[in-house]
Scaffold this motif. Sequence first.
Motif, PDB file in Angstrom:
ATOM      1  N   ARG A  39      -1.223 -21.968  -3.534  1.00 14.63           N
ATOM      2  CA  ARG A  39      -0.636 -20.666  -3.219  1.00 14.63           C
ATOM      3  C   ARG A  39       0.892 -20.732  -3.254  1.00 14.63           C
ATOM      4  N   ALA A  40       1.481 -19.849  -4.054  1.00 19.92           N
ATOM      5  CA  ALA A  40       2.939 -19.765  -4.146  1.00 19.92           C
ATOM      6  C   ALA A  40       3.453 -18.683  -3.202  1.00 19.92           C
ATOM      7  N   ARG A  41       4.675 -18.886  -2.718  1.00 24.66           N
ATOM      8  CA  ARG A  41       5.276 -17.939  -1.762  1.00 24.66           C
ATOM      9  C   ARG A  41       6.737 -17.725  -2.141  1.00 24.66           C
ATOM     10  N   LEU A  42       7.129 -16.470  -2.189  1.00 23.23           N
ATOM     11  CA  LEU A  42       8.512 -16.093  -2.491  1.00 23.23           C
ATOM     12  C   LEU A  42       9.010 -15.164  -1.395  1.00 23.23           C
ATOM     13  N   VAL A  43      10.175 -15.496  -0.819  1.00 23.28           N
ATOM     14  CA  VAL A  43      10.766 -14.677   0.235  1.00 23.28           C
ATOM     15  C   VAL A  43      12.194 -14.342  -0.174  1.00 23.28           C
ATOM     16  N   ILE A  44      12.511 -13.056  -0.179  1.00 24.21           N
ATOM     17  CA  ILE A  44      13.860 -12.584  -0.513  1.00 24.21           C
ATOM     18  C   ILE A  44      14.355 -11.753   0.667  1.00 24.21           C
ATOM     19  N   THR A  45      15.471 -12.174   1.262  1.00 27.04           N
ATOM     20  CA  THR A  45      15.998 -11.518   2.458  1.00 27.04           C
ATOM     21  C   THR A  45      17.475 -11.229   2.261  1.00 27.04           C
ATOM     22  N   ASP A  46      17.897 -10.007   2.598  1.00 33.39           N
ATOM     23  CA  ASP A  46      19.335  -9.687   2.592  1.00 33.39           C
ATOM     24  C   ASP A  46      19.720  -9.155   3.966  1.00 33.39           C
ATOM     25  N   ASP A  47      21.030  -9.105   4.209  1.00 29.81           N
ATOM     26  CA  ASP A  47      21.522  -8.647   5.511  1.00 29.81           C
ATOM     27  C   ASP A  47      22.091  -7.233   5.433  1.00 29.81           C
ATOM     28  N   GLY A  48      21.678  -6.490   4.442  1.00 29.58           N
ATOM     29  CA  GLY A  48      22.171  -5.126   4.291  1.00 29.58           C
ATOM     30  C   GLY A  48      21.335  -4.128   5.057  1.00 29.58           C
ATOM     31  N   GLY A  49      21.481  -2.855   4.696  1.00 26.26           N
ATOM     32  CA  GLY A  49      20.733  -1.821   5.393  1.00 26.26           C
ATOM     33  C   GLY A  49      20.326  -0.670   4.500  1.00 26.26           C
ATOM     34  N   GLY A  50      20.683  -0.761   3.198  1.00 24.69           N
ATOM     35  CA  GLY A  50      20.375   0.364   2.321  1.00 24.69           C
ATOM     36  C   GLY A  50      18.910   0.463   1.972  1.00 24.69           C
ATOM     37  N   VAL A  51      18.286  -0.661   1.638  1.00 22.06           N
ATOM     38  CA  VAL A  51      16.872  -0.666   1.288  1.00 22.06           C
ATOM     39  C   VAL A  51      16.050  -0.883   2.544  1.00 22.06           C
ATOM     40  N   GLY A  52      14.969  -0.217   2.652  1.00 21.87           N
ATOM     41  CA  GLY A  52      14.119  -0.376   3.819  1.00 21.87           C
ATOM     42  C   GLY A  52      14.148   0.830   4.725  1.00 21.87           C
ATOM     43  N   SER A  53      15.154   1.696   4.556  1.00 21.87           N
ATOM     44  CA  SER A  53      15.186   2.911   5.357  1.00 21.87           C
ATOM     45  C   SER A  53      14.213   3.953   4.841  1.00 21.87           C
ATOM     46  N   THR A  54      13.735   3.764   3.623  1.00 28.20           N
ATOM     47  CA  THR A  54      12.760   4.684   3.045  1.00 28.20           C
ATOM     48  C   THR A  54      11.549   3.888   2.585  1.00 28.20           C
ATOM     49  N   ALA A  55      10.524   4.615   2.169  1.00 28.03           N
ATOM     50  CA  ALA A  55       9.309   3.949   1.682  1.00 28.03           C
ATOM     51  C   ALA A  55       9.605   3.186   0.407  1.00 28.03           C
ATOM     52  N   PRO A  56       8.821   2.151   0.083  1.00 28.51           N
ATOM     53  CA  PRO A  56       9.053   1.389  -1.137  1.00 28.51           C
ATOM     54  C   PRO A  56       9.038   2.281  -2.358  1.00 28.51           C
ATOM     55  N   GLY A  57       9.964   1.986  -3.302  1.00 21.07           N
ATOM     56  CA  GLY A  57      10.034   2.779  -4.510  1.00 21.07           C
ATOM     57  C   GLY A  57       8.951   2.400  -5.493  1.00 21.07           C
TER      58      GLY A  57
END
Length: 376
Positions: free
Chosen positions: A318-336
């Motif tokens: 099983r492969a796992r990919l995690v992408i994390t940023d410290d911003g605030g623009g993405v995530g305030s709305t539903a996934p595009g």
Amino acid sequence: MTKTAALATDRPRGPMGAPNGFTLLPWLLLGMGAASNIFQGRTPQPWIGGLGLLVFNSLYISVVFRAFVPAKRDALSTRISLAALAAVTLALALAYGDSWLLFFPLLGLATGAVIRGRRLGAVMLGLSLVAGAVAWRHEGWGGVSGILYGTFLSGMVTAAILALSETVAELRETRQELARSAVEQERLRFSRDLHDLLGHTLSVIVVKSEAARRIAPRDMDAALGQISDIESIGRQALVEIREAVTGYRESSLADELDRARAALTSAGIEPDVRRSGPPLTPQAEALLGWVVRESVTNAIRHSGAAHCAIEVGGTAERARLVITDDGGGVGSTAPGSGLTGLAERLEAAGGTLRSGPAPRGGFRVVAELPVDETTG
């Protein structure tokens, strides 16, 4: 039910050339001997015989045409008409014998067209025995075998041919539906690939164009370097779009990570890219590469982040990919549509894609993929 659907159920199924009600009409010529007896005066009370012949033909035509309409074949009115046809056949055969016995094979044809499944054998056996008994009453044992065999065979063969014809029609419809589904899947694949490719590429081009505009007054050589990067990115995008059109694009995850690192740096976002774990299959790398591309594009365009971490790991299964940023623009709305499409892709391969606010702020995308299930 819509008007179109209602018309479809009232129409015999199958392509042109398939059996239909007209296919069974020529067999009415078996009744020509009975009609000849009426006109030659060899039938007692000919007006009764003529009326019986008219009723038989009318019921036969009604039954066989209704038998080819699925919505009507199992209707009570069709079964009543078939029972009435059997009663008229029995009455005429008992009364006149001779050529009128040939109405039993015609009754067998109509019965085979209407009745399907396990009941048909028992019904045809009973009908054939009755036909044989009536033939024995009029002509003795010499006329039994022909009528008995003809009645039984006519019903069983008719049912077998019609069942085979319907199966062929259903297989043809299934093949057409599969073809339509394949076209829709290819359109969906292309639209998703085009969205991911152009979204990422145009975002990087915009970022590098802004960088070139800002630094051009101070350092023309650096600005020309940014413009050179824009040219390279555009050429690479043309290659990737051609590959997406032909359906052969399977980018390397390492290449996507390098592009992500460069794109984040150009956008003023500090990248932190780490990779561990065993090598992945090409299919797994292609799927995770799409996730990297879409997530980094969203981070550049929407997040306003200063830092973005990309971590690839997992086990041999099983492969796992995690992408994390410290911003605030993405995530305030539903996934595009990009993340939604990627979630559907990973789900089809047995994986998952989750996206939303990170526990310590910012936005996080987590993709997991069973490597062994993506090798097919």
